[in-house]
Design a protein around this motif. Sequence first.
Motif, PDB file in Angstrom:
ATOM      1  N   VAL A  73     -45.854 -91.638  22.586  1.00 17.31           N
ATOM      2  CA  VAL A  73     -45.641 -90.565  21.614  1.00 17.31           C
ATOM      3  C   VAL A  73     -46.829 -89.612  21.598  1.00 17.31           C
ATOM      4  N   ALA A  74     -48.033 -90.182  21.547  1.00 18.67           N
ATOM      5  CA  ALA A  74     -49.238 -89.379  21.357  1.00 18.67           C
ATOM      6  C   ALA A  74     -49.504 -88.420  22.520  1.00 18.67           C
ATOM      7  N   VAL A  75     -49.304 -88.871  23.753  1.00 18.29           N
ATOM      8  CA  VAL A  75     -49.629 -88.022  24.909  1.00 18.29           C
ATOM      9  C   VAL A  75     -48.702 -86.808  25.015  1.00 18.29           C
ATOM     10  N   PRO A  76     -47.366 -86.997  25.060  1.00 16.00           N
ATOM     11  CA  PRO A  76     -46.511 -85.801  25.164  1.00 16.00           C
ATOM     12  C   PRO A  76     -46.585 -84.910  23.933  1.00 16.00           C
ATOM     13  N   ALA A  77     -46.699 -85.520  22.742  1.00 13.64           N
ATOM     14  CA  ALA A  77     -46.809 -84.708  21.527  1.00 13.64           C
ATOM     15  C   ALA A  77     -48.118 -83.929  21.519  1.00 13.64           C
ATOM     16  N   GLY A  78     -49.195 -84.554  21.982  1.00 13.91           N
ATOM     17  CA  GLY A  78     -50.488 -83.875  22.026  1.00 13.91           C
ATOM     18  C   GLY A  78     -50.497 -82.713  22.993  1.00 13.91           C
ATOM     19  N   LEU A  79     -49.910 -82.907  24.163  1.00 19.24           N
ATOM     20  CA  LEU A  79     -49.842 -81.817  25.143  1.00 19.24           C
ATOM     21  C   LEU A  79     -49.002 -80.661  24.610  1.00 19.24           C
ATOM     22  N   GLY A  80     -47.878 -80.996  23.996  1.00 17.92           N
ATOM     23  CA  GLY A  80     -47.046 -79.948  23.402  1.00 17.92           C
ATOM     24  C   GLY A  80     -47.754 -79.231  22.276  1.00 17.92           C
ATOM     25  N   ALA A  81     -48.556 -79.989  21.519  1.00 17.12           N
ATOM     26  CA  ALA A  81     -49.250 -79.406  20.365  1.00 17.12           C
ATOM     27  C   ALA A  81     -50.233 -78.324  20.781  1.00 17.12           C
ATOM     28  N   VAL A  82     -50.918 -78.527  21.904  1.00 19.81           N
ATOM     29  CA  VAL A  82     -51.858 -77.506  22.378  1.00 19.81           C
ATOM     30  C   VAL A  82     -51.122 -76.197  22.638  1.00 19.81           C
ATOM     31  N   VAL A  83     -49.987 -76.307  23.308  1.00 18.84           N
ATOM     32  CA  VAL A  83     -49.214 -75.119  23.678  1.00 18.84           C
ATOM     33  C   VAL A  83     -48.621 -74.434  22.456  1.00 18.84           C
ATOM     34  N   PHE A  84     -47.950 -75.211  21.604  1.00 20.88           N
ATOM     35  CA  PHE A  84     -47.233 -74.608  20.484  1.00 20.88           C
ATOM     36  C   PHE A  84     -48.176 -74.114  19.383  1.00 20.88           C
ATOM     37  N   ALA A  85     -49.306 -74.773  19.185  1.00 22.28           N
ATOM     38  CA  ALA A  85     -50.281 -74.256  18.223  1.00 22.28           C
ATOM     39  C   ALA A  85     -50.863 -72.939  18.721  1.00 22.28           C
ATOM     40  N   GLY A  88     -48.349 -70.357  18.065  1.00 24.26           N
ATOM     41  CA  GLY A  88     -48.361 -70.034  16.641  1.00 24.26           C
ATOM     42  C   GLY A  88     -49.496 -69.110  16.275  1.00 24.26           C
ATOM     43  N   ALA A  89     -50.696 -69.407  16.807  1.00 23.02           N
ATOM     44  CA  ALA A  89     -51.855 -68.551  16.526  1.00 23.02           C
ATOM     45  C   ALA A  89     -51.639 -67.144  17.078  1.00 23.02           C
ATOM     46  N   ALA A  90     -51.043 -67.057  18.264  1.00 27.21           N
ATOM     47  CA  ALA A  90     -50.784 -65.745  18.862  1.00 27.21           C
ATOM     48  C   ALA A  90     -49.723 -64.973  18.091  1.00 27.21           C
ATOM     49  N   SER A  91     -48.838 -65.687  17.395  1.00 27.77           N
ATOM     50  CA  SER A  91     -47.744 -65.052  16.643  1.00 27.77           C
ATOM     51  C   SER A  91     -48.084 -64.814  15.177  1.00 27.77           C
ATOM     52  N   ALA A  92     -49.265 -65.268  14.764  1.00 28.03           N
ATOM     53  CA  ALA A  92     -49.597 -65.259  13.338  1.00 28.03           C
ATOM     54  C   ALA A  92     -49.487 -63.873  12.723  1.00 28.03           C
ATOM     55  N   THR A 187     -53.670 -79.537  18.083  1.00 30.99           N
ATOM     56  CA  THR A 187     -53.259 -78.273  17.459  1.00 30.99           C
ATOM     57  C   THR A 187     -54.485 -77.396  17.202  1.00 30.99           C
ATOM     58  N   ASN A 188     -55.582 -78.020  16.767  1.00 33.03           N
ATOM     59  CA  ASN A 188     -56.812 -77.251  16.559  1.00 33.03           C
ATOM     60  C   ASN A 188     -57.290 -76.621  17.858  1.00 33.03           C
ATOM     61  N   LEU A 189     -57.196 -77.387  18.948  1.00 37.07           N
ATOM     62  CA  LEU A 189     -57.626 -76.875  20.249  1.00 37.07           C
ATOM     63  C   LEU A 189     -56.764 -75.694  20.690  1.00 37.07           C
ATOM     64  N   GLY A 190     -55.450 -75.827  20.566  1.00 37.27           N
ATOM     65  CA  GLY A 190     -54.554 -74.746  20.984  1.00 37.27           C
ATOM     66  C   GLY A 190     -54.806 -73.458  20.227  1.00 37.27           C
ATOM     67  N   ALA A 191     -54.932 -73.578  18.885  1.00 39.20           N
ATOM     68  CA  ALA A 191     -55.187 -72.389  18.076  1.00 39.20           C
ATOM     69  C   ALA A 191     -56.577 -71.825  18.350  1.00 39.20           C
ATOM     70  N   LEU A 192     -57.562 -72.719  18.529  1.00 42.60           N
ATOM     71  CA  LEU A 192     -58.934 -72.274  18.764  1.00 42.60           C
ATOM     72  C   LEU A 192     -59.047 -71.482  20.063  1.00 42.60           C
ATOM     73  N   LEU A 193     -58.350 -71.899  21.101  1.00 39.88           N
ATOM     74  CA  LEU A 193     -58.400 -71.177  22.374  1.00 39.88           C
ATOM     75  C   LEU A 193     -57.939 -69.730  22.199  1.00 39.88           C
ATOM     76  N   VAL A 194     -56.889 -69.544  21.405  1.00 38.11           N
ATOM     77  CA  VAL A 194     -56.380 -68.192  21.163  1.00 38.11           C
ATOM     78  C   VAL A 194     -57.377 -67.382  20.335  1.00 38.11           C
ATOM     79  N   PHE A 195     -57.873 -67.986  19.238  1.00 40.28           N
ATOM     80  CA  PHE A 195     -58.825 -67.278  18.374  1.00 40.28           C
ATOM     81  C   PHE A 195     -60.118 -66.944  19.128  1.00 40.28           C
ATOM     82  N   ALA A 196     -60.558 -67.862  19.997  1.00 37.21           N
ATOM     83  CA  ALA A 196     -61.777 -67.609  20.769  1.00 37.21           C
ATOM     84  C   ALA A 196     -61.565 -66.453  21.743  1.00 37.21           C
ATOM     85  N   TYR A 197     -60.421 -66.434  22.395  1.00 35.25           N
ATOM     86  CA  TYR A 197     -60.093 -65.343  23.322  1.00 35.25           C
ATOM     87  C   TYR A 197     -60.074 -63.995  22.605  1.00 35.25           C
TER      88      TYR A 197
END
Length: 254
Positions: A73-85, A88-92, A187-197
């Motif tokens: 559960v943790a691995v596929p959900a974690g990978l998806g979380a990076v992408v979808f977060a 979300g940050a890009a769509s905020a 999720t923090n990583l995915g959103a942070l990558l967008v905000f950092a960019y």
Amino acid sequence: MDMAEIVLLLVAAAGAGWIDAVVGGGGLLQLPVLLMAGLSPVQALATNKFAAIFGTASAAVTYARTTKIDTGVAVPAGLGAVVFAGLGAASAAAISREALIPLVMVTLVSVALFVTFRPAFGTHPQPHLRTRVRTVAAIAVTGAGIAFYDGILGPGTGTFLIIAFTTILGMDFVSGSAHSKIINSCTNLGALLVFAYQGHVLWLLGLAMAVCNIAGAQLGARMALRRGAGFVRAVLLCVVIVMVAKLGYEQFAA
């Protein structure tokens, strides 16, 4: 920014790390203090993500040492979380937060009522609930739906993750909290990558807050593991009540 504001930010970061490690929702404490210090909303969100990712990841490691992690559960959900977060940050900026907040409040109230009137919920694992269909549902809900929400808005992400793991897969609160820390780190990583960019992170301030966030997260994770599901349940209810009150004030106050 004067010394008093810096001290307040560091204390808030430690408190947020503790709350996040137990049940999530540390942003309720950390974000308002960042805004009070004069940061713009997007700078506050970005810097909060940078500080929070260290504390959340630290708590995830502590939980993983003593709690069995379901990697299926943790691995596929974690990978998806990076992408979808990240999405979300890009769509905020394109989505109305005012429209989302009432929906979040209704969900939180429902969670509080459910946990209150089912006192045995989350206190013991129910492994018979982990079926193939429920596993896929848990991955989709946590790695896509909740992750996307975290990128757009954020408050209560850790709490929603715990509730998802306990209700869908029958985990107890401690195990649900352990898995939520892994997904929340992603999720923090995915959103942070967008905000950092986009150039919104205040790196030095975020790094100082990250140190305090880690300290609070370590304390919170150890307390949750030592005191068990009943302790997590009590803190979860308190955090949900505060969350509903804060969001309601922001939405309806003049």
